[in-house]
Design a protein around this motif. Structure first.
Motif, PDB file in Angstrom:
ATOM      1  N   LEU A 125     108.646  46.723 138.547  1.00 14.32           N
ATOM      2  CA  LEU A 125     107.512  47.179 137.738  1.00 14.32           C
ATOM      3  C   LEU A 125     106.721  48.276 138.471  1.00 14.32           C
ATOM      4  N   VAL A 126     106.579  48.133 139.769  1.00 18.32           N
ATOM      5  CA  VAL A 126     105.868  49.156 140.546  1.00 18.32           C
ATOM      6  C   VAL A 126     106.602  50.483 140.483  1.00 18.32           C
ATOM      7  N   SER A 127     107.944  50.452 140.523  1.00 16.53           N
ATOM      8  CA  SER A 127     108.730  51.682 140.464  1.00 16.53           C
ATOM      9  C   SER A 127     108.587  52.388 139.126  1.00 16.53           C
ATOM     10  N   VAL A 128     108.226  51.622 138.074  1.00 15.48           N
ATOM     11  CA  VAL A 128     108.064  52.215 136.738  1.00 15.48           C
ATOM     12  C   VAL A 128     106.634  52.711 136.526  1.00 15.48           C
ATOM     13  N   PHE A 129     105.643  51.857 136.819  1.00 16.96           N
ATOM     14  CA  PHE A 129     104.253  52.183 136.502  1.00 16.96           C
ATOM     15  C   PHE A 129     103.554  52.973 137.604  1.00 16.96           C
ATOM     16  N   ARG A 130     104.076  52.920 138.806  1.00 23.28           N
ATOM     17  CA  ARG A 130     103.480  53.660 139.924  1.00 23.28           C
ATOM     18  C   ARG A 130     102.014  53.312 140.143  1.00 23.28           C
ATOM     19  N   MET A 131     101.692  52.049 140.021  1.00 24.49           N
ATOM     20  CA  MET A 131     100.330  51.561 140.278  1.00 24.49           C
ATOM     21  C   MET A 131     100.413  50.097 140.675  1.00 24.49           C
ATOM     22  N   ARG A 132      99.262  49.531 141.014  1.00 17.73           N
ATOM     23  CA  ARG A 132      99.241  48.145 141.465  1.00 17.73           C
ATOM     24  C   ARG A 132      99.613  47.203 140.319  1.00 17.73           C
ATOM     25  N   ILE A 133     100.498  46.242 140.608  1.00 12.77           N
ATOM     26  CA  ILE A 133     100.945  45.260 139.622  1.00 12.77           C
ATOM     27  C   ILE A 133     100.446  43.878 140.029  1.00 12.77           C
ATOM     28  N   GLU A 134      99.915  43.150 139.085  1.00 12.26           N
ATOM     29  CA  GLU A 134      99.426  41.802 139.359  1.00 12.26           C
ATOM     30  C   GLU A 134      99.932  40.861 138.279  1.00 12.26           C
ATOM     31  N   LEU A 135     100.711  39.829 138.664  1.00  4.65           N
ATOM     32  CA  LEU A 135     101.207  38.830 137.728  1.00  4.65           C
ATOM     33  C   LEU A 135     100.387  37.563 137.859  1.00  4.65           C
ATOM     34  N   ARG A 136      99.904  37.051 136.737  1.00  2.10           N
ATOM     35  CA  ARG A 136      99.057  35.865 136.734  1.00  2.10           C
ATOM     36  C   ARG A 136      99.711  34.767 135.904  1.00  2.10           C
ATOM     37  N   GLN A 137      99.981  33.621 136.537  1.00  4.98           N
ATOM     38  CA  GLN A 137     100.521  32.477 135.800  1.00  4.98           C
ATOM     39  C   GLN A 137      99.361  31.694 135.194  1.00  4.98           C
ATOM     40  N   ILE A 138      99.419  31.451 133.904  1.00  2.00           N
ATOM     41  CA  ILE A 138      98.348  30.757 133.192  1.00  2.00           C
ATOM     42  C   ILE A 138      98.911  29.538 132.476  1.00  2.00           C
ATOM     43  N   GLY A 139      98.035  28.647 132.022  1.00  2.00           N
ATOM     44  CA  GLY A 139      98.448  27.448 131.299  1.00  2.00           C
ATOM     45  C   GLY A 139      98.486  27.686 129.801  1.00  2.00           C
TER      46      GLY A 139
ATOM     47  N   PHE B 232     108.728  35.971 141.607  1.00  2.00           N
ATOM     48  CA  PHE B 232     108.810  37.228 140.855  1.00  2.00           C
ATOM     49  C   PHE B 232     108.666  38.457 141.759  1.00  2.00           C
ATOM     50  N   ARG B 233     108.990  38.317 143.033  1.00  2.00           N
ATOM     51  CA  ARG B 233     108.827  39.438 143.957  1.00  2.00           C
ATOM     52  C   ARG B 233     109.702  40.632 143.579  1.00  2.00           C
ATOM     53  N   GLU B 234     110.953  40.373 143.205  1.00  2.00           N
ATOM     54  CA  GLU B 234     111.844  41.461 142.808  1.00  2.00           C
ATOM     55  C   GLU B 234     111.376  42.099 141.502  1.00  2.00           C
ATOM     56  N   LEU B 235     110.826  41.264 140.610  1.00  2.00           N
ATOM     57  CA  LEU B 235     110.302  41.783 139.341  1.00  2.00           C
ATOM     58  C   LEU B 235     109.143  42.738 139.604  1.00  2.00           C
ATOM     59  N   VAL B 236     108.258  42.376 140.539  1.00  2.00           N
ATOM     60  CA  VAL B 236     107.114  43.224 140.863  1.00  2.00           C
ATOM     61  C   VAL B 236     107.580  44.572 141.404  1.00  2.00           C
ATOM     62  N   LYS B 237     108.610  44.554 142.254  1.00  2.00           N
ATOM     63  CA  LYS B 237     109.126  45.810 142.801  1.00  2.00           C
ATOM     64  C   LYS B 237     109.632  46.734 141.693  1.00  2.00           C
TER      65      LYS B 237
ATOM     66  N   LEU C 212      93.637  47.837 133.573  1.00  2.00           N
ATOM     67  CA  LEU C 212      92.215  47.885 133.914  1.00  2.00           C
ATOM     68  C   LEU C 212      91.648  49.255 133.596  1.00  2.00           C
ATOM     69  N   LEU C 213      90.404  49.282 133.160  1.00  2.00           N
ATOM     70  CA  LEU C 213      89.783  50.533 132.748  1.00  2.00           C
ATOM     71  C   LEU C 213      89.360  51.396 133.934  1.00  2.00           C
ATOM     72  N   CYS C 214      88.885  50.759 135.007  1.00  2.00           N
ATOM     73  CA  CYS C 214      88.258  51.515 136.085  1.00  2.00           C
ATOM     74  C   CYS C 214      89.069  51.601 137.368  1.00  2.00           C
ATOM     75  N   GLU C 215      90.309  51.137 137.352  1.00  2.00           N
ATOM     76  CA  GLU C 215      91.155  51.288 138.520  1.00  2.00           C
ATOM     77  C   GLU C 215      92.616  51.207 138.100  1.00  2.00           C
ATOM     78  N   PRO C 216      93.520  51.842 138.879  1.00  2.00           N
ATOM     79  CA  PRO C 216      94.945  51.856 138.509  1.00  2.00           C
ATOM     80  C   PRO C 216      95.622  50.513 138.794  1.00  2.00           C
ATOM     81  N   LYS C 217      95.530  49.591 137.863  1.00  2.00           N
ATOM     82  CA  LYS C 217      96.136  48.276 138.040  1.00  2.00           C
ATOM     83  C   LYS C 217      96.551  47.721 136.682  1.00  2.00           C
ATOM     84  N   VAL C 218      97.750  47.084 136.646  1.00  2.00           N
ATOM     85  CA  VAL C 218      98.245  46.451 135.425  1.00  2.00           C
ATOM     86  C   VAL C 218      98.340  44.953 135.660  1.00  2.00           C
ATOM     87  N   LEU C 219      97.786  44.181 134.728  1.00  2.00           N
ATOM     88  CA  LEU C 219      97.844  42.727 134.795  1.00  2.00           C
ATOM     89  C   LEU C 219      98.863  42.219 133.790  1.00  2.00           C
TER      90      LEU C 219
END
Length: 363
Positions: free
Chosen positions: A212-226, A205-210, A187-194
């Motif tokens: 990713l957070v340890s690497v990027f040091r920002m909010r992580i959001e995973l979105r399942q899409i079709g 994917f809870r362990e995966l999020v943990k 995201l351009l205006c806040e520390p978040k990775v989609l």
């Protein structure tokens, strides 16, 4: 918190496209933005970069049968440089013909100056509302035009996203998760990775999020899409040679059914009427209303037509060639032009003109 008059407000209404997910948002601003201008606008994921596609003044108008002024959904017209239309910080000046800019009365637009929590609640409300109707107050304010620094950071994020995808795929493989990573976006205006992914079933994917957070040091959001959403995000060329409709035209597409293919006399072979995503072609819905409207001026398949002393059965109606193909009792066929067929109120049936019948008999 400052608020505008919730009963009514006047603003210019725009269609804004989010480059990261190729989703369309209806936004408002008191400033004039020409097509192709980069702006900072609200999305369902947060405040991000957007591109003004054009004016949305007529977004709530519906198609009127027989209207000759309708253009195809993916026809934006030729690029026309305009002297008084400032370019989007060095980017192309326009994406097509300039729209009509006029202020529109809009109800319930929230203030431009809000806290993050207020904006988040407004985004939730906007995307829960079907169709983003302007009169229901689902239009969000554009924060402003993107500065050269915003565009520079946006391009830098694009480079970082490639590395993020590679790293995330390694983590997915390490955790043994049955999921396919499609894209990543900072995201351009806040520390978040989609991270956008597809999967046949729900994924823990809870362990995966943990990780990713340890690497990027920002909010992580995973979105399942079709699969349709995957095509919308990635893009590509369809069988017609154009970009995918969901990628280049709009992310809000009408449902497509096999009935639409039948109505257009298309082959029901799934390989021929399906897109690369494996679903029915989106363009089948574009022409469906036109076919239904035009076929009212033709006899339905199975209708009996009397030509000379013989009854013919209508086997095919081709509205593109404007002809009707009918078969006689002995297997002989005849092609009748549309202008030679008419509905007789007196006899309450479809009939063929005397001129055509005479030519048929003489021939």
């Amino acid at each position: 918190m400052e608020k505008r008059d919730n009963k009514s407000a006047k603003a210019y209404i725009y269609l804004v496209k989010t480059p990261s997910s190729n989703e369309m948002t209806v936004c408002a601003s008191e400033s004039v933005f020409y097509p192709g201008t980069y702006v900072i606008a609200p999305t369902r994921y947060g405040l991000d970069m957007g591109i003004v596609v054009g004016s949305a003044n007529d977004i709530e108008s519906s198609y009127q049968a027989g209207c000759p002024c309708v253009r195809g959904a993916c026809h934006f017209g030729p690029v026309k440089p305009v002297e008084d239309a400032p370019a989007a910080c060095g980017e192309p000046e326009t994406l097509g013909d300039l729209p009509t800019f006029e202020m529109k009365e809009v109800k319930g637009i929230p203030s431009e100056k809000q806290t993050a929590d207020d904006e988040s609640s407004c985004w939730d409300k906007m995307y829960k509302a079907p169709g983003m109707s302007i009169v229901d107050g689902d239009v969000m304010w554009i924060k402003g035009r993107a500065t050269p620094d915003d565009i520079r950071r946006f391009k830098e994020n694009k480079d970082k996203e490639k590395e993020a995808i590679s790293l995330c795929r390694e983590k997915i493989s390490r955790h043994g998760l049955e999921m396919k990573l499609v894209a990543a976006h900072f995201l351009l205006c806040e520390p978040k990775v989609l991270f956008f992914f597809t999967a046949d079933d729900r994924v823990d994917f809870r362990e995966l999020v943990k990780d990713l957070v340890s690497v990027f040091r920002m909010r992580i959001e995973l979105r399942q899409i079709g699969v349709r959403d995957e095509s919308r995000v990635l893009g590509g060329l369809a069988i017609c040679g154009r970009d995918f409709c969901c990628h280049a035209v709009s992310d809000k597409l009408d449902p497509v059914t096999i009935k639409m293919a039948k109505e257009q006399n298309l082959s029901l072979n799934s390989m021929k009427i399906s897109g690369p995503c494996g679903r029915l072609l989106c363009c089948l819905s574009y022409e469906y209303d036109f076919y239904c409207e035009e076929k009212r001026a033709y006899p339905a398949e199975g209708t009996r037509l009397k030509i000379g002393d013989e009854l013919f059965r209508v086997e095919e109606v081709n509205i593109l060639s404007k002809k009707v193909t009918a078969t006689g009792s002995e297997g002989n066929t005849v092609s009748v032009p549309r202008e030679q067929i008419f509905w007789s109120d007196r006899n309450n049936r479809w009939e063929v003109s005397r001129e055509f019948q005479q030519d048929f008999i003489d021939g």
